[in-house]
Design a protein around this motif. Structure first.
Motif, PDB file in Angstrom:
ATOM      1  N   ALA A 107       0.845  -1.199   0.000  1.00  0.00           N
ATOM      2  CA  ALA A 107       0.000   0.000   0.000  1.00  0.00           C
ATOM      3  C   ALA A 107       0.878   1.246   0.000  1.00  0.00           C
ATOM      4  CB  ALA A 107      -0.895  -0.008   1.230  1.00  0.00           C
ATOM      5  N   GLY A 108       0.378   2.294  -0.657  1.00  0.00           N
ATOM      6  CA  GLY A 108       1.158   3.519  -0.792  1.00  0.00           C
ATOM      7  C   GLY A 108       0.495   4.707  -0.137  1.00  0.00           C
ATOM      8  N   GLU A 109       0.103   5.675  -0.924  1.00  0.00           N
ATOM      9  CA  GLU A 109      -0.246   6.964  -0.349  1.00  0.00           C
ATOM     10  C   GLU A 109      -1.310   7.668  -1.199  1.00  0.00           C
ATOM     11  OE1 GLU A 109       1.999   8.863   2.919  1.00  0.00           O
ATOM     12  OE2 GLU A 109       3.160   7.793   1.462  1.00  0.00           O
ATOM     13  N   GLU A 110      -1.944   8.669  -0.640  1.00  0.00           N
ATOM     14  CA  GLU A 110      -2.776   9.671  -1.306  1.00  0.00           C
ATOM     15  C   GLU A 110      -3.926   9.063  -2.119  1.00  0.00           C
ATOM     16  OE1 GLU A 110       0.157  12.377  -3.180  1.00  0.00           O
ATOM     17  OE2 GLU A 110       0.129  13.495  -1.302  1.00  0.00           O
ATOM     18  N   MET A 111      -4.181   9.652  -3.314  1.00  0.00           N
ATOM     19  CA  MET A 111      -5.388   9.328  -4.090  1.00  0.00           C
ATOM     20  C   MET A 111      -5.414   7.862  -4.531  1.00  0.00           C
ATOM     21  SD  MET A 111      -8.097  10.841  -5.013  1.00  0.00           S
ATOM     22  CE  MET A 111      -9.502  10.212  -5.914  1.00  0.00           C
ATOM     23  N   THR A 112      -4.263   7.351  -4.911  1.00  0.00           N
ATOM     24  CA  THR A 112      -4.250   5.976  -5.409  1.00  0.00           C
ATOM     25  C   THR A 112      -4.511   4.985  -4.268  1.00  0.00           C
ATOM     26  OG1 THR A 112      -1.834   6.239  -5.380  1.00  0.00           O
ATOM     27  CG2 THR A 112      -2.910   6.248  -7.528  1.00  0.00           C
ATOM     28  N   HIS A 156      -0.104 -10.803   1.697  1.00  0.00           N
ATOM     29  CA  HIS A 156       0.839 -10.261   2.684  1.00  0.00           C
ATOM     30  C   HIS A 156       0.874  -8.754   2.487  1.00  0.00           C
ATOM     31  CE1 HIS A 156       2.858 -14.245   3.652  1.00  0.00           C
ATOM     32  NE2 HIS A 156       1.949 -14.516   2.720  1.00  0.00           N
ATOM     33  N   TYR A 157       0.345  -8.035   3.462  1.00  0.00           N
ATOM     34  CA  TYR A 157       0.107  -6.600   3.318  1.00  0.00           C
ATOM     35  C   TYR A 157       1.245  -5.786   3.952  1.00  0.00           C
ATOM     36  CZ  TYR A 157      -2.603  -2.250   3.582  1.00  0.00           C
ATOM     37  OH  TYR A 157      -3.053  -0.960   3.456  1.00  0.00           O
ATOM     38  N   PHE A 158       1.799  -4.849   3.187  1.00  0.00           N
ATOM     39  CA  PHE A 158       2.846  -3.970   3.717  1.00  0.00           C
ATOM     40  C   PHE A 158       2.451  -2.522   3.447  1.00  0.00           C
ATOM     41  CE2 PHE A 158       4.804  -7.997   2.849  1.00  0.00           C
ATOM     42  CZ  PHE A 158       5.554  -8.228   3.996  1.00  0.00           C
ATOM     43  N   ASP A 159       2.523  -1.706   4.474  1.00  0.00           N
ATOM     44  CA  ASP A 159       2.172  -0.293   4.352  1.00  0.00           C
ATOM     45  C   ASP A 159       3.456   0.514   4.115  1.00  0.00           C
ATOM     46  OD1 ASP A 159       1.441   2.313   4.642  1.00  0.00           O
ATOM     47  OD2 ASP A 159       0.550   2.095   6.636  1.00  0.00           O
ATOM     48  N   LEU A 160       3.661   0.943   2.873  1.00  0.00           N
ATOM     49  CA  LEU A 160       4.879   1.697   2.558  1.00  0.00           C
ATOM     50  C   LEU A 160       4.613   3.196   2.482  1.00  0.00           C
ATOM     51  CD1 LEU A 160       7.173  -0.296   0.097  1.00  0.00           C
ATOM     52  CD2 LEU A 160       7.092  -0.272   2.566  1.00  0.00           C
ATOM     53  N   SER A 161       3.642   3.666   3.251  1.00  0.00           N
ATOM     54  CA  SER A 161       3.459   5.118   3.353  1.00  0.00           C
ATOM     55  C   SER A 161       4.686   5.673   4.084  1.00  0.00           C
ATOM     56  CB  SER A 161       2.194   5.436   4.142  1.00  0.00           C
ATOM     57  OG  SER A 161       2.327   4.942   5.465  1.00  0.00           O
ATOM     58  N   CYS A 162       4.942   6.964   3.893  1.00  0.00           N
ATOM     59  CA  CYS A 162       6.104   7.581   4.559  1.00  0.00           C
ATOM     60  C   CYS A 162       6.000   7.418   6.070  1.00  0.00           C
ATOM     61  CB  CYS A 162       6.196   9.052   4.183  1.00  0.00           C
ATOM     62  SG  CYS A 162       6.629   9.304   2.462  1.00  0.00           S
ATOM     63  N   ALA A 163       4.773   7.587   6.603  1.00  0.00           N
ATOM     64  CA  ALA A 163       4.596   7.499   8.057  1.00  0.00           C
ATOM     65  C   ALA A 163       4.986   6.115   8.563  1.00  0.00           C
ATOM     66  CB  ALA A 163       3.146   7.813   8.415  1.00  0.00           C
ATOM     67  N   SER A 164       4.595   5.082   7.821  1.00  0.00           N
ATOM     68  CA  SER A 164       4.881   3.717   8.258  1.00  0.00           C
ATOM     69  C   SER A 164       6.380   3.395   8.110  1.00  0.00           C
ATOM     70  CB  SER A 164       4.021   2.751   7.428  1.00  0.00           C
ATOM     71  OG  SER A 164       4.550   1.466   7.430  1.00  0.00           O
ATOM     72  N   ARG A 165       6.988   3.889   7.046  1.00  0.00           N
ATOM     73  CA  ARG A 165       8.433   3.665   6.876  1.00  0.00           C
ATOM     74  C   ARG A 165       9.184   4.358   8.006  1.00  0.00           C
ATOM     75  NH1 ARG A 165      10.334   5.190   1.027  1.00  0.00           N
ATOM     76  NH2 ARG A 165      12.239   4.183   1.752  1.00  0.00           N
ATOM     77  N   ALA A 180       8.028   5.140  11.032  1.00  0.00           N
ATOM     78  CA  ALA A 180       7.771   4.512  12.341  1.00  0.00           C
ATOM     79  C   ALA A 180       8.570   3.227  12.510  1.00  0.00           C
ATOM     80  CB  ALA A 180       6.277   4.234  12.480  1.00  0.00           C
ATOM     81  N   THR A 181       8.864   2.550  11.407  1.00  0.00           N
ATOM     82  CA  THR A 181       9.578   1.272  11.505  1.00  0.00           C
ATOM     83  C   THR A 181      11.057   1.419  11.144  1.00  0.00           C
ATOM     84  OG1 THR A 181       9.095   0.718   9.196  1.00  0.00           O
ATOM     85  CG2 THR A 181       7.493  -0.029  10.843  1.00  0.00           C
ATOM     86  N   ASN A 182      11.530   2.646  11.018  1.00  0.00           N
ATOM     87  CA  ASN A 182      12.904   2.885  10.551  1.00  0.00           C
ATOM     88  C   ASN A 182      13.184   2.110   9.272  1.00  0.00           C
ATOM     89  OD1 ASN A 182      13.702   4.746  12.506  1.00  0.00           O
ATOM     90  ND2 ASN A 182      13.967   3.070  13.981  1.00  0.00           N
ATOM     91  N   ASP A 183      12.210   2.050   8.429  1.00  0.00           N
ATOM     92  CA  ASP A 183      12.251   1.417   7.107  1.00  0.00           C
ATOM     93  C   ASP A 183      12.331  -0.115   7.139  1.00  0.00           C
ATOM     94  OD1 ASP A 183      11.646   2.275   4.644  1.00  0.00           O
ATOM     95  OD2 ASP A 183      13.689   2.604   3.962  1.00  0.00           O
ATOM     96  N   GLN A 184      12.103  -0.705   8.327  1.00  0.00           N
ATOM     97  CA  GLN A 184      12.085  -2.163   8.378  1.00  0.00           C
ATOM     98  C   GLN A 184      10.979  -2.707   7.470  1.00  0.00           C
ATOM     99  OE1 GLN A 184      14.358  -4.060   9.900  1.00  0.00           O
ATOM    100  NE2 GLN A 184      13.353  -5.841   8.980  1.00  0.00           N
ATOM    101  N   VAL A 185       9.877  -1.960   7.362  1.00  0.00           N
ATOM    102  CA  VAL A 185       8.730  -2.416   6.563  1.00  0.00           C
ATOM    103  C   VAL A 185       9.129  -2.590   5.090  1.00  0.00           C
ATOM    104  CG1 VAL A 185       7.780  -0.080   6.191  1.00  0.00           C
ATOM    105  CG2 VAL A 185       6.266  -2.026   6.117  1.00  0.00           C
TER     106      VAL A 185
END
Ligand code: NAD
Length: 427
Positions: free
Chosen positions: A24-29, A51-60, A62-67
C-alpha cells in the motif's frame, strides 16, 4: 435470479485468493485502491493470504524502514507483488510530515532487491474506443543502473579522479576518468550501468514483441554517450542469433529495412508523437525509459492507460513479477478530494496491475503445488474473475460511463465509476 456471468465465483462462498504481496502507498491511489479491493475483489475473494505492507512515509518512518526490507524479502519469497504508487519524500515533505529523514526510493530498493531486469510498460486498449495509439505500444525500460543509483556531491576547484579497483586479486587499479575542476561550484556525479542482465531483457522484449506481432526498436544516445554502445550491442547480438529469422518470417521488419533498428533517444521522442498507428516496441536505458513512457502515456490519452510491470530474477532463476501503475499517487486529485471537490481517477492502470499480480500469484501457487487439483481450480477461478472484471471495466468506458480523462466533463467521479463496475460485476 440470473446466475452471475463469472459462474464459478459467488459472494456466498468466497475463493481463497492465492498468496501475493500487497504494497500500500499513499494519497489518491491508496484511497481508490482501498475502494476497489473492498468493492470489486473482497465480495468474491478471501484476501487473508495477501501479505500486506504499508509503505506510506509514516509507516516507513515509524519502523525505521524495516517495513520496506520486510516487503522486499516477502516479494522474493512469494514472487507475485502488487504495488500502489508511493511517495519518495522530498526535503519539504520530510518537514511537512515530520519524518526522521528523507527515506530513499522504495522502487529503487525493490528493483535492486529483486534483481530487476526490466520494467515493461504497455499501452492499454479498449475495443471500440480509439485512444492515442491505434495498436499496442510496448516499452522495455532497463530496471537498474544509470542516474537513479548515482553517487554525487558538490565540490569546489580541484581534481576529480574516478578509480576502479578490480575485485580480482592481483589486478591493478586504474583511473577511469581524471578531470580538473576550475569552477568554484560544481556538481560531480558517478554512476554505472550494470549490463549482465541485458541479455535477459533482450529475450523478454523480443519474445513479447514477436508474440504480439509488433516491430522492435532499440533506443539509446550512443552516438554521443559512447558508453551506451554495450546495451545496443547485446540487444543486437541476441536479436541476430535467436529472433531475426522469426521476425522476418512474420513480416515484422518490413517497415524498417529488414533488420533491427536503433533509434537515437531524441529522435524517439519525435517518432512517439508521429507513429500513432502503434504496433511497435522500444527498449531503452533506465532514465530514457522513464521519460519516454511518460510521453507515451500522454499520447495515449492518460497515465491511466499504461501498465508497469517489473520483472526480476530470484536466486533459483524463477521470475519475480511486480505489477504497478505507471503513474504516481495523483496528488492533485488527492488535494481536491481532501477539499471536498469531485475527482475522477482513471483506475485502469492500477486494476491491470491488480489483475496481473493475482494471475501471477495463482500461476505460481499452482506450479508450487503441482498435482493439487484445488490449486488448479483456484487458478481457473482467478482467471475467470479477472476476465470478467476487465470486461466490466471496458464496458463501463464503452457505455460512456468512463472517467473524465476519457469521457470529458460528463465522465464519472472516482467513486461512481468504482460503484458502476461493482454493479456490473454483481449482475
Ligand atoms: P502523477 O502520475 O501522480 O500525476 C501526474 C498528472 O497525471 C496529474 O495531473 C494527475 O492528475 C494525472 N494522472 C495520473 N494518473 C492519473 C489517473 N490514473 N487518472 C487521472 N489522472 C491521472 O505524478 P506526480 O503528480 O508528478 O507525482 C505525485 C507523487 O507520486 C509524487 O510524490 C511522486 O514522487 C509519486 N510518484 C510515485 C511513483 C511510483 O510509486 N511508482 C511514480 C511517479 C510518481
Amino acid at each position: 435470479m440470473k446466475p452471475p456471468k463469472h459462474a464459478m465465483l459467488s459472494t456466498d462462498k468466497k475463493v481463497k485468493a492465492p498468496p501475493m504481496v500487497y504494497i500500500a502507498g499513499e494519497e489518491m491511489t491508496r484511497y481508490a485502491c482501498d475502494l476497489m479491493v473492498q468493492k470489486w475483489f473482497q465480495p468474491y475473494f478471501d484476501t487473508t493470504s495477501w501479505h500486506y505492507f504499508d509503505l506510506s512515509c509514516a509507516s516507513r518512518d515509524a519502523t525505521n524502514d524495516q517495513v520496506l526490507k520486510d516487503a522486499v524479502q516477502a516479494g522474493k519469497d512469494i514472487g507475485a507483488i502488487f504495488k500502489e504508487p508511493t511517495i519518495t519524500p522530498s526535503a519539504l515533505q520530510v518537514k511537512q510530515m515530520g519524518l526522521k529523514k528523507a527515506w530513499g526510493s522504495p522502487n529503487g530498493a525493490m528493483r535492486r532487491g529483486w534483481n530487476g531486469i526490466t520494467i515493461s510498460r504497455d499501452t492499454i486498449h479498449i475495443d471500440g474506443i480509439e485512444l492515442g495509439y491505434k495498436n499496442p505500444v510496448f516499452f522495455e525500460r532497463h530496471a537498474v543502473g544509470g542516474e537513479y543509483g548515482a553517487g554525487w556531491n558538490q565540490v569546489g576547484k580541484g581534481t576529480l579522479l574516478t578509480t576502479y579497483l578490480p575485485k580480482e586479486e592481483g589486478s591493478p587499479p586504474f583511473v577511469v576518468d581524471k578531470r580538473d575542476l576550475t569552477d568554484d561550484h560544481n556538481v560531480v556525479v558517478v554512476y554505472h550501468n550494470p549490463y549482465d542482465n541485458v541479455t535477459s531483457l533482450a529475450h523478454l522484449f523480443f519474445g513479447r514483441c514477436l508474440e504480439a506481432g509488433i516491430t522492435p526498436y532499440i533506443v539509446t544516445k550512443k552516438t554521443v554517450f559512447k558508453w551506451q554502445e554495450g546495451f545496443w550491442a547485446t540487444m543486437k547480438e541476441v536479436f541476430d542469433k535467436d529472433y531475426k529469422e522469426k521476425f522476418l518470417k512474420k513480416g515484422l521488419l518490413d517497415k524498417c529495412g529488414g533488420d533491427l533498428q536503433h533509434l537515437i533517444s531524441d529522435a524517439a521522442t519525435m517518432q512517439l508523437i508521429r507513429w500513432t498507428d502503434g504496433g511497435f516496441g522500444m527498449a531503452a536505458h533506465n532514465y530514457d525509459g522513464d521519460m519516454l513512457t511518460d510521453q507515451i502515456a500522454q499520447v495515449h490519452r492518460s497515465p491511466g492507460f499504461i501498465t508497469s510491470n517489473l520483472v526480476g530474477k530470484n536466486d533459483d532463476g524463477s521470475l519475480i513479477k511486480e505489477f504497478e501503475a505507471s503513474h504516481g499517487t495523483v496528488t492533485d486529485l488527492w488535494n481536491d478530494h481532501l477539499a471536498g471537490r469531485d475527482t475522477s481517477l482513471n483506475p485502469l492502470g492500477l486494476v491491470e496491475a491488480m489483475i496481473g499480480a493475482m494471475e501471477h500469484a495463482a500461476t505460481l501457487d499452482a506450479e508450487r503445488h503441482s498435482g493439487d487439483e484445488s490449486k488448479l481450480q483456484t487458478k481457473d477461478q482467478v482467471f475467470n474473475f479477472t476476465t470478467t472484471l476487465r470486461t466490466a471495466l471496458h464496458n463501463t468506458f464503452r457505455y460512456g460511463q468512463g472517467t473524465r480523462d476519457m469521457s470529458g466533463p460528463s465522465g464519472f467521479t472516482t467513486e461512481d465509476f468504482i460503484d458502476k463496475v461493482a454493479w456490473r460485476l454483481g449482475r
